[in-house]
Scaffold this motif. Sequence first.
Motif, PDB file in Angstrom:
ATOM      1  N   MET A 163       0.814  -1.161  -0.142  1.00  0.00           N
ATOM      2  CA  MET A 163       0.013  -0.153  -0.121  1.00  0.00           C
ATOM      3  C   MET A 163       1.185   1.364   0.418  1.00  0.00           C
ATOM      4  O   MET A 163       2.041   1.229   0.616  1.00  0.00           O
ATOM      5  CB  MET A 163      -1.099   0.205   1.112  1.00  0.00           C
ATOM      6  CG  MET A 163      -2.501  -0.926   1.008  1.00  0.00           C
ATOM      7  SD  MET A 163      -3.471  -0.848  -0.336  1.00  0.00           S
ATOM      8  CE  MET A 163      -4.067   1.205   0.718  1.00  0.00           C
ATOM      9  N   LEU A 164       0.391   1.970  -1.530  1.00  0.00           N
ATOM     10  CA  LEU A 164       1.738   3.318  -0.638  1.00  0.00           C
ATOM     11  C   LEU A 164       0.970   4.156  -0.835  1.00  0.00           C
ATOM     12  O   LEU A 164       1.965   5.125  -0.112  1.00  0.00           O
ATOM     13  CB  LEU A 164       1.487   4.120  -2.388  1.00  0.00           C
ATOM     14  CG  LEU A 164       2.615   4.578  -2.849  1.00  0.00           C
ATOM     15  CD1 LEU A 164       4.161   4.451  -2.887  1.00  0.00           C
ATOM     16  CD2 LEU A 164       2.271   4.985  -4.450  1.00  0.00           C
ATOM     17  N   ILE A 165      -0.372   4.244  -0.214  1.00  0.00           N
ATOM     18  CA  ILE A 165      -0.740   5.556   1.022  1.00  0.00           C
ATOM     19  C   ILE A 165      -1.789   4.276   1.768  1.00  0.00           C
ATOM     20  O   ILE A 165      -2.160   3.355   1.188  1.00  0.00           O
ATOM     21  CB  ILE A 165      -1.375   6.936   0.053  1.00  0.00           C
ATOM     22  CG1 ILE A 165      -2.577   5.851  -0.519  1.00  0.00           C
ATOM     23  CG2 ILE A 165      -0.785   7.545  -0.258  1.00  0.00           C
ATOM     24  CD1 ILE A 165      -3.853   7.048  -1.303  1.00  0.00           C
ATOM     25  N   ALA A 166      -2.409   5.412   3.115  1.00  0.00           N
ATOM     26  CA  ALA A 166      -2.826   4.416   3.873  1.00  0.00           C
ATOM     27  C   ALA A 166      -4.444   4.383   2.930  1.00  0.00           C
ATOM     28  O   ALA A 166      -5.036   5.425   2.881  1.00  0.00           O
ATOM     29  CB  ALA A 166      -3.144   4.304   5.822  1.00  0.00           C
ATOM     30  N   LYS A 167      -5.756   3.067   3.141  1.00  0.00           N
ATOM     31  CA  LYS A 167      -6.043   3.970   2.640  1.00  0.00           C
ATOM     32  C   LYS A 167      -7.862   3.070   2.550  1.00  0.00           C
ATOM     33  O   LYS A 167      -7.080   1.403   2.736  1.00  0.00           O
ATOM     34  CB  LYS A 167      -6.211   4.214   1.275  1.00  0.00           C
ATOM     35  CG  LYS A 167      -7.571   4.464   0.321  1.00  0.00           C
ATOM     36  CD  LYS A 167      -7.303   5.149  -0.735  1.00  0.00           C
ATOM     37  CE  LYS A 167      -8.556   5.808  -2.431  1.00  0.00           C
ATOM     38  NZ  LYS A 167      -8.656   5.979  -3.506  1.00  0.00           N
ATOM     39  N   ALA A 168      -8.685   2.933   2.183  1.00  0.00           N
ATOM     40  CA  ALA A 168     -10.067   1.607   2.747  1.00  0.00           C
ATOM     41  C   ALA A 168      -9.947   0.642   4.242  1.00  0.00           C
ATOM     42  O   ALA A 168     -10.030  -0.165   4.138  1.00  0.00           O
ATOM     43  CB  ALA A 168      -9.842   1.215   1.774  1.00  0.00           C
ATOM     44  N   GLY A 169      -8.820   1.878   4.973  1.00  0.00           N
ATOM     45  CA  GLY A 169      -8.780   0.342   5.706  1.00  0.00           C
ATOM     46  C   GLY A 169      -7.210  -0.028   6.008  1.00  0.00           C
ATOM     47  O   GLY A 169      -7.060  -0.625   7.134  1.00  0.00           O
ATOM     48  N   TYR A 170      -6.816   0.189   5.167  1.00  0.00           N
ATOM     49  CA  TYR A 170      -5.419  -1.210   5.034  1.00  0.00           C
ATOM     50  C   TYR A 170      -4.488  -0.134   5.122  1.00  0.00           C
ATOM     51  O   TYR A 170      -4.453   0.949   4.951  1.00  0.00           O
ATOM     52  CB  TYR A 170      -5.442  -1.500   3.721  1.00  0.00           C
ATOM     53  CG  TYR A 170      -5.946  -2.593   3.728  1.00  0.00           C
ATOM     54  CD1 TYR A 170      -6.662  -4.257   3.916  1.00  0.00           C
ATOM     55  CD2 TYR A 170      -7.532  -1.733   2.567  1.00  0.00           C
ATOM     56  CE1 TYR A 170      -6.944  -4.391   3.951  1.00  0.00           C
ATOM     57  CE2 TYR A 170      -8.918  -2.552   2.289  1.00  0.00           C
ATOM     58  CZ  TYR A 170      -8.569  -3.881   3.085  1.00  0.00           C
ATOM     59  OH  TYR A 170      -9.583  -5.282   2.895  1.00  0.00           O
ATOM     60  N   GLU A 171      -3.233  -0.436   5.484  1.00  0.00           N
ATOM     61  CA  GLU A 171      -2.090   0.313   6.634  1.00  0.00           C
ATOM     62  C   GLU A 171      -1.554   0.856   5.462  1.00  0.00           C
ATOM     63  O   GLU A 171      -1.081   0.127   4.678  1.00  0.00           O
ATOM     64  CB  GLU A 171      -1.138  -0.277   7.297  1.00  0.00           C
ATOM     65  CG  GLU A 171      -2.632  -0.520   8.885  1.00  0.00           C
ATOM     66  CD  GLU A 171      -1.781  -0.735  10.118  1.00  0.00           C
ATOM     67  OE1 GLU A 171      -0.343  -1.293  10.045  1.00  0.00           O
ATOM     68  OE2 GLU A 171      -2.358  -1.039  11.045  1.00  0.00           O
ATOM     69  N   LYS A 172      -0.460   1.407   6.066  1.00  0.00           N
ATOM     70  CA  LYS A 172       0.740   1.326   4.513  1.00  0.00           C
ATOM     71  C   LYS A 172       1.554   0.934   4.517  1.00  0.00           C
ATOM     72  O   LYS A 172       2.123   0.432   5.688  1.00  0.00           O
ATOM     73  CB  LYS A 172       1.442   2.989   4.354  1.00  0.00           C
ATOM     74  CG  LYS A 172       2.292   4.018   4.120  1.00  0.00           C
ATOM     75  CD  LYS A 172       2.756   5.127   4.031  1.00  0.00           C
ATOM     76  CE  LYS A 172       3.693   5.353   3.020  1.00  0.00           C
ATOM     77  NZ  LYS A 172       4.559   7.232   3.394  1.00  0.00           N
ATOM     78  N   GLY A 173       2.255   0.690   3.471  1.00  0.00           N
ATOM     79  CA  GLY A 173       4.276  -0.406   3.605  1.00  0.00           C
ATOM     80  C   GLY A 173       2.552  -1.854   3.397  1.00  0.00           C
ATOM     81  O   GLY A 173       2.673  -1.877   2.649  1.00  0.00           O
ATOM     82  N   VAL A 174       3.823  -2.964   3.015  1.00  0.00           N
ATOM     83  CA  VAL A 174       3.715  -4.173   2.978  1.00  0.00           C
ATOM     84  C   VAL A 174       2.100  -4.684   3.706  1.00  0.00           C
ATOM     85  O   VAL A 174       2.366  -4.705   4.725  1.00  0.00           O
ATOM     86  CB  VAL A 174       5.001  -5.074   3.333  1.00  0.00           C
ATOM     87  CG1 VAL A 174       4.514  -6.669   2.968  1.00  0.00           C
ATOM     88  CG2 VAL A 174       6.209  -4.385   2.212  1.00  0.00           C
TER      89      VAL A 174
END
Length: 318
Positions: free
Chosen positions: A218-229
């Motif tokens: 995830m390049l950015i935090a979005k839709a409830g998912y954290e940034k990163g692997v």
Amino acid sequence: MSCKYEQRKDVISVSGRKILLNNQPYLIQGICYHPVPKGTNKRDFGNIDEDLNLMTEAGINTIRVYEPIDDWQVLDKIDAAGIKVIIGFGYNQGGKNDILSGTFIDYVKKYKSHNAILMWELGNEYNYHPEWFNNDIKTWYKAMNDAANLIHKNDTNHLTTTAHGELPDSLALSMGKNIDVWGMNVYRWDNPDKIYKQWEEVSTKPMYLSEGGGDSYMLIAKAGYEKGVNELAQADANYKILKSVFSNDDVCSGITLFSFTDGWWKAGNNNQQDIGGWAPNSSGVPYDGSPNEEFWGIVDIDRKKKKTFEIVKKMYNK
């Protein structure tokens, strides 16, 4: 050279919207496969035995490759695993097994008796690149259709396909009449549901998703998912996409999920896994709108299973 497959066993055909294997509907439970080891950008099948074992465990019945496998032994192993292969031909590959030079047909003639072959694929998302054809995409569609016609003349036992970027327009369909099955690379977040109805409205031929899925970064935090692997984001997206495909198998003949293994060669240093990369029309990639090209595998480059592997296994072994 192998002589094991001089006589074909399986018969591949089409009936209406269905791909048939030995007169029974064939649903593609597939994976895109381009194994490139660390430190290089060259495809290598040195890991084929382990890869096929993992694919078999996951319930994969079809692999899609972006360039021909010119190796009888590798094809023999794929067939022995009970897996079919979609062989992709590029337009300009320096005169080796490509469409521009016409050498693709030499490959077709050489391997058309091999039992592992499912379909011959012509091009991958070329409709996104008219600049490759002097800004006239009709040049590509004519070459594609002529190539499909030549295949039909030389091999009556396999189907022709293409991997089109998204839904083909009227020009593509009118100029591609020799394509038996339309593959579509579709990235519509985690829900490709609308593509099936859209296809029904424009064609009576079989279709499948030649690419689809999500990556594990995830390049950015979005839709409830954290940034990163983020393997959970990938697993959740792939579950919803596969559920959509198999809930619409009256129209859709399956999917070759992208992809089997992470590709460290795509975005930077070939010796490490890099963030970034770019793909045409990739804004629909779940859940950050960024393809992060080196994080697409259902296994990592060392063949460690990601969370999504278990999702694929669950959906493909139903």
